[in-house]
Every structure is written in structure tokens, then in C-alpha cells.
Design a protein around this motif. Structure first.
Motif, PDB file in Angstrom:
ATOM      1  N   MET A   1     -25.325   4.470  -0.859  1.00 12.71           N
ATOM      2  CA  MET A   1     -25.127   4.056   0.526  1.00 12.71           C
ATOM      3  C   MET A   1     -25.403   2.571   0.702  1.00 12.71           C
ATOM      4  O   MET A   1     -24.679   1.845   1.360  1.00 12.71           O
ATOM      5  N   LYS A   2     -26.508   2.104   0.089  1.00 14.27           N
ATOM      6  CA  LYS A   2     -26.884   0.702   0.190  1.00 14.27           C
ATOM      7  C   LYS A   2     -25.830  -0.185  -0.466  1.00 14.27           C
ATOM      8  O   LYS A   2     -25.443  -1.232   0.088  1.00 14.27           O
ATOM      9  N   LYS A   3     -25.352   0.187  -1.650  1.00 12.47           N
ATOM     10  CA  LYS A   3     -24.338  -0.587  -2.349  1.00 12.47           C
ATOM     11  C   LYS A   3     -23.044  -0.633  -1.548  1.00 12.47           C
ATOM     12  O   LYS A   3     -22.357  -1.663  -1.509  1.00 12.47           O
ATOM     13  N   ARG A   4     -22.734   0.483  -0.901  1.00 17.25           N
ATOM     14  CA  ARG A   4     -21.507   0.527  -0.087  1.00 17.25           C
ATOM     15  C   ARG A   4     -21.596  -0.467   1.070  1.00 17.25           C
ATOM     16  O   ARG A   4     -20.625  -1.167   1.378  1.00 17.25           O
ATOM     17  N   THR A   5     -22.748  -0.540   1.716  1.00 19.20           N
ATOM     18  CA  THR A   5     -22.937  -1.466   2.838  1.00 19.20           C
ATOM     19  C   THR A   5     -22.866  -2.908   2.369  1.00 19.20           C
ATOM     20  O   THR A   5     -22.240  -3.756   3.017  1.00 19.20           O
ATOM     21  N   ILE A   6     -23.508  -3.215   1.225  1.00 20.44           N
ATOM     22  CA  ILE A   6     -23.460  -4.569   0.677  1.00 20.44           C
ATOM     23  C   ILE A   6     -22.015  -4.959   0.361  1.00 20.44           C
ATOM     24  O   ILE A   6     -21.567  -6.071   0.675  1.00 20.44           O
ATOM     25  N   THR A   7     -21.277  -4.038  -0.260  1.00 22.22           N
ATOM     26  CA  THR A   7     -19.875  -4.292  -0.601  1.00 22.22           C
ATOM     27  C   THR A   7     -19.062  -4.570   0.652  1.00 22.22           C
ATOM     28  O   THR A   7     -18.214  -5.477   0.674  1.00 22.22           O
ATOM     29  N   LEU A   8     -19.316  -3.803   1.708  1.00 24.94           N
ATOM     30  CA  LEU A   8     -18.583  -3.999   2.961  1.00 24.94           C
ATOM     31  C   LEU A   8     -18.882  -5.373   3.563  1.00 24.94           C
ATOM     32  O   LEU A   8     -17.963  -6.086   3.993  1.00 24.94           O
ATOM     33  N   VAL A   9     -20.154  -5.759   3.575  1.00 21.95           N
ATOM     34  CA  VAL A   9     -20.535  -7.073   4.127  1.00 21.95           C
ATOM     35  C   VAL A   9     -19.880  -8.193   3.326  1.00 21.95           C
ATOM     36  O   VAL A   9     -19.317  -9.142   3.896  1.00 21.95           O
ATOM     37  N   LEU A  10     -19.935  -8.112   2.004  1.00 20.05           N
ATOM     38  CA  LEU A  10     -19.328  -9.134   1.156  1.00 20.05           C
ATOM     39  C   LEU A  10     -17.815  -9.184   1.350  1.00 20.05           C
ATOM     40  O   LEU A  10     -17.221 -10.273   1.425  1.00 20.05           O
ATOM     41  N   ALA A  11     -17.182  -8.002   1.444  1.00 18.52           N
ATOM     42  CA  ALA A  11     -15.729  -7.947   1.602  1.00 18.52           C
ATOM     43  C   ALA A  11     -15.301  -8.569   2.931  1.00 18.52           C
ATOM     44  O   ALA A  11     -14.343  -9.355   2.977  1.00 18.52           O
ATOM     45  N   VAL A  12     -15.997  -8.229   4.012  1.00 17.19           N
ATOM     46  CA  VAL A  12     -15.665  -8.794   5.321  1.00 17.19           C
ATOM     47  C   VAL A  12     -15.849 -10.310   5.305  1.00 17.19           C
ATOM     48  O   VAL A  12     -15.006 -11.063   5.820  1.00 17.19           O
ATOM     49  N   THR A  13     -16.931 -10.771   4.698  1.00 17.84           N
ATOM     50  CA  THR A  13     -17.210 -12.203   4.627  1.00 17.84           C
ATOM     51  C   THR A  13     -16.096 -12.938   3.881  1.00 17.84           C
ATOM     52  O   THR A  13     -15.567 -13.955   4.358  1.00 17.84           O
ATOM     53  N   SER A  50     -19.574  -2.947  11.546  1.00 19.13           N
ATOM     54  CA  SER A  50     -20.691  -2.157  12.073  1.00 19.13           C
ATOM     55  C   SER A  50     -20.235  -0.790  12.563  1.00 19.13           C
ATOM     56  O   SER A  50     -21.027   0.159  12.590  1.00 19.13           O
ATOM     57  N   LYS A  51     -18.968  -0.685  12.961  1.00 16.08           N
ATOM     58  CA  LYS A  51     -18.431   0.608  13.380  1.00 16.08           C
ATOM     59  C   LYS A  51     -18.096   1.480  12.167  1.00 16.08           C
ATOM     60  O   LYS A  51     -18.234   2.708  12.216  1.00 16.08           O
ATOM     61  N   ILE A  52     -17.645   0.825  11.082  1.00 13.61           N
ATOM     62  CA  ILE A  52     -17.322   1.560   9.859  1.00 13.61           C
ATOM     63  C   ILE A  52     -18.590   2.079   9.196  1.00 13.61           C
ATOM     64  O   ILE A  52     -18.643   3.209   8.704  1.00 13.61           O
ATOM     65  N   ASP A  53     -19.636   1.235   9.186  1.00 16.72           N
ATOM     66  CA  ASP A  53     -20.896   1.580   8.523  1.00 16.72           C
ATOM     67  C   ASP A  53     -22.048   1.274   9.472  1.00 16.72           C
ATOM     68  O   ASP A  53     -22.298   0.107   9.807  1.00 16.72           O
ATOM     69  N   LYS A  54     -22.745   2.296   9.931  1.00 17.90           N
ATOM     70  CA  LYS A  54     -23.829   2.141  10.899  1.00 17.90           C
ATOM     71  C   LYS A  54     -25.016   1.360  10.334  1.00 17.90           C
ATOM     72  O   LYS A  54     -25.890   0.922  11.086  1.00 17.90           O
ATOM     73  N   ARG A 143     -31.643  -8.076   4.194  1.00 19.34           N
ATOM     74  CA  ARG A 143     -32.194  -6.735   4.376  1.00 19.34           C
ATOM     75  C   ARG A 143     -31.782  -5.798   3.245  1.00 19.34           C
ATOM     76  O   ARG A 143     -32.553  -4.936   2.818  1.00 19.34           O
ATOM     77  N   LEU A 144     -30.561  -5.991   2.725  1.00 20.26           N
ATOM     78  CA  LEU A 144     -30.016  -5.042   1.759  1.00 20.26           C
ATOM     79  C   LEU A 144     -30.180  -5.463   0.298  1.00 20.26           C
ATOM     80  O   LEU A 144     -30.307  -4.614  -0.582  1.00 20.26           O
ATOM     81  N   SER A 145     -30.157  -6.786   0.038  1.00 19.55           N
ATOM     82  CA  SER A 145     -30.175  -7.219  -1.358  1.00 19.55           C
ATOM     83  C   SER A 145     -31.242  -8.258  -1.681  1.00 19.55           C
ATOM     84  O   SER A 145     -31.324  -8.707  -2.819  1.00 19.55           O
ATOM     85  N   GLY A 146     -32.041  -8.657  -0.691  1.00 22.64           N
ATOM     86  CA  GLY A 146     -33.143  -9.567  -0.958  1.00 22.64           C
ATOM     87  C   GLY A 146     -32.874 -11.001  -0.528  1.00 22.64           C
ATOM     88  O   GLY A 146     -31.733 -11.401  -0.284  1.00 22.64           O
ATOM     89  N   ARG A 147     -33.959 -11.798  -0.453  1.00 25.35           N
ATOM     90  CA  ARG A 147     -33.895 -13.162   0.065  1.00 25.35           C
ATOM     91  C   ARG A 147     -33.033 -14.077  -0.798  1.00 25.35           C
ATOM     92  O   ARG A 147     -32.252 -14.874  -0.293  1.00 25.35           O
ATOM     93  N   ARG A 148     -33.202 -14.020  -2.117  1.00 26.76           N
ATOM     94  CA  ARG A 148     -32.514 -14.973  -2.988  1.00 26.76           C
ATOM     95  C   ARG A 148     -31.005 -14.848  -2.868  1.00 26.76           C
ATOM     96  O   ARG A 148     -30.304 -15.858  -2.698  1.00 26.76           O
ATOM     97  N   VAL A 149     -30.506 -13.626  -2.968  1.00 25.99           N
ATOM     98  CA  VAL A 149     -29.062 -13.407  -2.847  1.00 25.99           C
ATOM     99  C   VAL A 149     -28.581 -13.839  -1.471  1.00 25.99           C
ATOM    100  O   VAL A 149     -27.532 -14.493  -1.330  1.00 25.99           O
ATOM    101  N   ALA A 150     -29.332 -13.494  -0.433  1.00 22.99           N
ATOM    102  CA  ALA A 150     -28.936 -13.822   0.930  1.00 22.99           C
ATOM    103  C   ALA A 150     -28.862 -15.332   1.132  1.00 22.99           C
ATOM    104  O   ALA A 150     -27.893 -15.859   1.702  1.00 22.99           O
ATOM    105  N   TYR A 151     -29.895 -16.041   0.663  1.00 18.39           N
ATOM    106  CA  TYR A 151     -29.912 -17.501   0.811  1.00 18.39           C
ATOM    107  C   TYR A 151     -28.756 -18.140   0.052  1.00 18.39           C
ATOM    108  O   TYR A 151     -28.013 -18.973   0.600  1.00 18.39           O
ATOM    109  N   LEU A 152     -28.599 -17.788  -1.210  1.00 15.13           N
ATOM    110  CA  LEU A 152     -27.604 -18.437  -2.054  1.00 15.13           C
ATOM    111  C   LEU A 152     -26.183 -18.119  -1.601  1.00 15.13           C
ATOM    112  O   LEU A 152     -25.338 -19.021  -1.489  1.00 15.13           O
ATOM    113  N   PHE A 153     -25.914 -16.849  -1.324  1.00 17.52           N
ATOM    114  CA  PHE A 153     -24.543 -16.478  -0.969  1.00 17.52           C
ATOM    115  C   PHE A 153     -24.158 -17.024   0.400  1.00 17.52           C
ATOM    116  O   PHE A 153     -23.076 -17.608   0.560  1.00 17.52           O
TER     117      PHE A 153
END
Length: 222
Positions: A1-13, A50-54, A143-153
């Protein structure tokens, strides 16, 4: 579930940034049309996610916060001074003459509409970018993958997002310098959001950065 949400956020971005790269670098519609497309990408696509994944946060950083407003103003004034001072410092070493032509030809900014465009860039455009890159991308990835990934990406994609709109503006050396500044700015905006848990302080600081850029644009267009 967590990986799916991360993938969705990255894909939308990535999809939103690619569409804006196509709009800015290839299609180049009028500024009003481009602004409408950007608003749709940066506001509605995260809402759709956010509608696709709560598990996707959408409005979490829109809470108003009184903490940090005065420091954000002070930081913004400092950033304004650094950007404007940096321009005058390097103006004799780099050729900025092509920027005025690129603003008119590629972006549709002229002396006549500069005031209206600069007001939009300073207030509305900065909000859209803070909402998307910090309120959506950084918040969810942290929230989903940690500070380092969030900051860098989030800071990296924030810098890359600006590439298409700046094609032909700078020489290679100055372009790299500007890109480094954008990534560092993205890191700073991330830090403000992390510390204060709201996008309003980074939005305020971002405004001052845009004020400085608009001041330079005014100097170049006059």
C-alpha cells in the motif's frame, strides 16, 4: 500500500512537470492560457491523486500558522538582497541581453504587460509552486519515504521544472549557477515547511525571491 502511494505521488509529479515542460518549451501559448494549465496541473492533479488513494495528503499544509511569519519576512528580504546583489555582481561577467528577447518571444512578457505578469508571478504563481512542490510532493514523500528522499527529490524536480521555461535565457555557466540556486531554494522552502508545518511562510519567502527576479526583469526590459 505504501509503495503504491509513493508510486502515485512520483507519477503525478513527473507527469505534471513533463506537461508543463511541453507547454513552456514547445507549445508556448499565451501567458493566461499557460497559467490556467499550470493551475490545473498543480492543484487538480494532486486532488485527483488524493481521490484515487486516500493515503495521499492534499490540504495538510494549508493550515494557517502564525509562527515564523516575521522570520520569513526577514529571510525573504535577505533573499531579495542576495538575488539582486548577485545579479549586479555577475552582470559584468555574463551576457543577460538575450533574456529580454526570450521573455517576449517565449514567455509573452512585454513592457506593456510586465506589471500584471510580475504581480501574478509574485503572488499566484509562487503559491501554486509551493502548494505543489512542498504541500504535495515534499509532504507526502517525507511521510512515506523519509526526509532524505523528500528533500532531494522535491528540490531537484523543482529545479528541473524551470528548465523548459529558461531555454535560451543563459549561457551554459550561468544556467548551471541558476539551477544550483533553484535547488538550494527548494531545499530552503522544504526546511521552512518542515519546521513550521504550513506552506504560508515558504510562500512568503518565495514571493520575495520572485520580487527580486521581477526587479531584474524590469531592469532588462526597460
Amino acid at each position: 500500500m505504501k509503495k503504491r502511494t509513493i508510486t502515485l505521488v512520483l507519477a503525478v509529479t513527473i507527469v505534471c512537470c513533463l506537461i508543463m515542460a511541453l507547454v513552456d518549451g514547445v507549445l508556448r501559448p499565451g501567458y493566461a492560457v499557460k497559467s490556467a494549465i499550470k493551475a490545473a496541473m498543480f492543484m487538480l492533479m494532486p486532488l485527483l491523486a488524493s481521490k484515487i488513494d486516500k493515503n495521499v495528503c492534499y490540504l495538510s499544509l494549508l493550515r494557517p500558522g502564525k509562527r515564523g511569519l516575521l522570520p520569513a519576512i526577514g529571510l525573504g528580504i535577505g533573499i531579495y538582497a542576495v538575488i539582486l546583489g548577485g545579479y549586479f555582481l555577475v552582470a559584468s561577467f555574463f551576457d543577460f541581453s538575450q533574456i529580454a528577447g526570450a521573455l517576449t518571444e517565449n514567455v509573452g512578457v512585454t513592457k506593456e504587460n510586465f506589471l500584471y505578469v510580475s504581480i501574478y508571478i509574485s503572488f499566484a504563481n509562487s503559491f501554486l509552486e509551493e502548494f505543489f512542490f512542498r504541500g504535495f510532493v515534499f509532504t507526502n514523500l517525507k511521510r512515506l519515504s523519509g526526509r532524505r528522499v523528500a528533500y532531494l527529490f522535491s528540490a531537484g524536480i523543482f529545479g528541473l521544472y524551470h528548465v523548459a521555461m529558461m531555454i535560451g535565457w543563459f549561457s551554459a555557466g550561468l544556467f548551471l549557477l541558476v539551477m544550483a540556486g533553484l535547488v538550494i531554494g527548494g531545499m530552503l522552502f522544504n526546511w521552512l515547511n518542515e519546521k513550521l508545518d504550513t506552506i504560508y511562510c515558504s510562500w512568503l519567502t518565495h514571493m520575495f525571491a520572485n520580487f527580486a527576479i521581477n526587479t531584474i526583469g524590469f531592469i532588462l526590459l526597460k
